[in-house]
Design a protein around this motif. Sequence first.
Motif, mmCIF file in Angstrom:
data_model
loop_
_atom_site.group_PDB
_atom_site.id
_atom_site.type_symbol
_atom_site.label_atom_id
_atom_site.label_comp_id
_atom_site.label_asym_id
_atom_site.label_seq_id
_atom_site.Cartn_x
_atom_site.Cartn_y
_atom_site.Cartn_z
ATOM 1 N N UNK A 191 34.368 -0.391 17.846
ATOM 2 C CA UNK A 191 35.677 0.074 17.174
ATOM 3 C C UNK A 191 34.982 0.056 15.510
ATOM 4 N N UNK A 192 34.158 -0.856 15.295
ATOM 5 C CA UNK A 192 33.714 -0.920 13.895
ATOM 6 C C UNK A 192 32.861 0.140 13.686
ATOM 7 N N UNK A 193 31.911 0.575 14.589
ATOM 8 C CA UNK A 193 31.160 1.821 14.410
ATOM 9 C C UNK A 193 31.934 3.053 14.318
ATOM 10 N N UNK A 194 32.958 3.374 14.896
ATOM 11 C CA UNK A 194 33.734 4.299 14.659
ATOM 12 C C UNK A 194 34.436 4.421 13.180
ATOM 13 N N UNK B 48 17.079 -10.893 16.313
ATOM 14 C CA UNK B 48 16.193 -9.592 16.605
ATOM 15 C C UNK B 48 15.618 -9.819 18.163
ATOM 16 N N UNK B 49 16.572 -10.767 18.966
ATOM 17 C CA UNK B 49 16.048 -11.203 20.259
ATOM 18 C C UNK B 49 16.380 -10.133 21.278
ATOM 19 N N UNK B 50 17.257 -9.215 21.376
ATOM 20 C CA UNK B 50 17.710 -8.225 22.255
ATOM 21 C C UNK B 50 17.290 -6.713 21.695
ATOM 22 N N UNK B 51 15.969 -6.307 22.118
ATOM 23 C CA UNK B 51 15.517 -4.896 21.685
ATOM 24 C C UNK B 51 16.522 -3.620 21.798
ATOM 25 N N UNK B 52 17.477 -3.539 22.852
ATOM 26 C CA UNK B 52 18.374 -2.632 22.867
ATOM 27 C C UNK B 52 19.486 -2.716 21.595
ATOM 28 N N UNK B 53 19.909 -3.913 21.232
ATOM 29 C CA UNK B 53 20.908 -4.100 20.240
ATOM 30 C C UNK B 53 19.881 -3.746 18.962
ATOM 31 N N UNK B 54 18.823 -4.063 18.872
ATOM 32 C CA UNK B 54 18.030 -3.682 17.683
ATOM 33 C C UNK B 54 17.896 -2.288 17.375
ATOM 34 N N UNK B 55 17.646 -1.385 18.465
ATOM 35 C CA UNK B 55 17.502 -0.012 18.252
ATOM 36 C C UNK B 55 18.785 0.483 18.100
ATOM 37 N N UNK B 56 19.882 0.267 18.827
ATOM 38 C CA UNK B 56 21.311 0.665 18.464
ATOM 39 C C UNK B 56 21.459 0.596 16.946
ATOM 40 N N UNK C 105 19.646 2.918 14.677
ATOM 41 C CA UNK C 105 20.158 4.213 14.700
ATOM 42 C C UNK C 105 21.477 4.258 14.363
ATOM 43 N N UNK C 106 22.241 3.389 14.454
ATOM 44 C CA UNK C 106 23.721 3.442 13.631
ATOM 45 C C UNK C 106 23.558 3.461 12.161
ATOM 46 N N UNK C 107 22.772 2.473 11.817
ATOM 47 C CA UNK C 107 22.527 2.539 10.113
ATOM 48 C C UNK C 107 21.807 3.532 9.558
ATOM 49 N N UNK C 108 21.033 4.284 10.316
ATOM 50 C CA UNK C 108 20.268 5.473 9.893
ATOM 51 C C UNK C 108 21.563 6.563 9.695
#
Length: 144
Positions: A26-29, A114-122, A125-128
């Motif tokens: 919801x926050x991302x939206x 930064x322990x979860x790579x999937x969350x890091x990548x998401x 990308x979201x911040x970019x």
Amino acid sequence: MEEIQIYNLASQNYMANGLFQIVVIIGVFIAFRTARFASQNSIFAKVMASLFAVMIGFFNLTVGSLRVEIDQQTAIMLADAQAAGATLTAQASAFVERAGASAGDVLPAQANLFADPGTDVFTLIFLIIALGACWIPNTNFSEK
């Protein structure tokens, strides 16, 4: 504590984590909508939209790091139960061995964001996308 109780606690922790992940979505939206609005407005709007996006990114990293901690804590609790005399299933013993947990271990005081790579990548990308929509001139992700 028995093995089934430990798994039940882990399951409850994962459900709570899932609810926090819904809040992140919801926050991302909201961050994307705010960035789109801010790109057409003053510098103050851009700064506020950027701060909101960074806060959502940080919250997402925190939620992702908690999933790793749930796994570690479950393995530690299973190892403690085994040390107290409980008989573990083969899957539970393999889980404890794979996690490298032993009885008496404790989680580190500081979580690794930064322990979860999937969350890091998401999050990256979201911040970019969110910050790019705010600050890069002539960036329009709408249908116009």
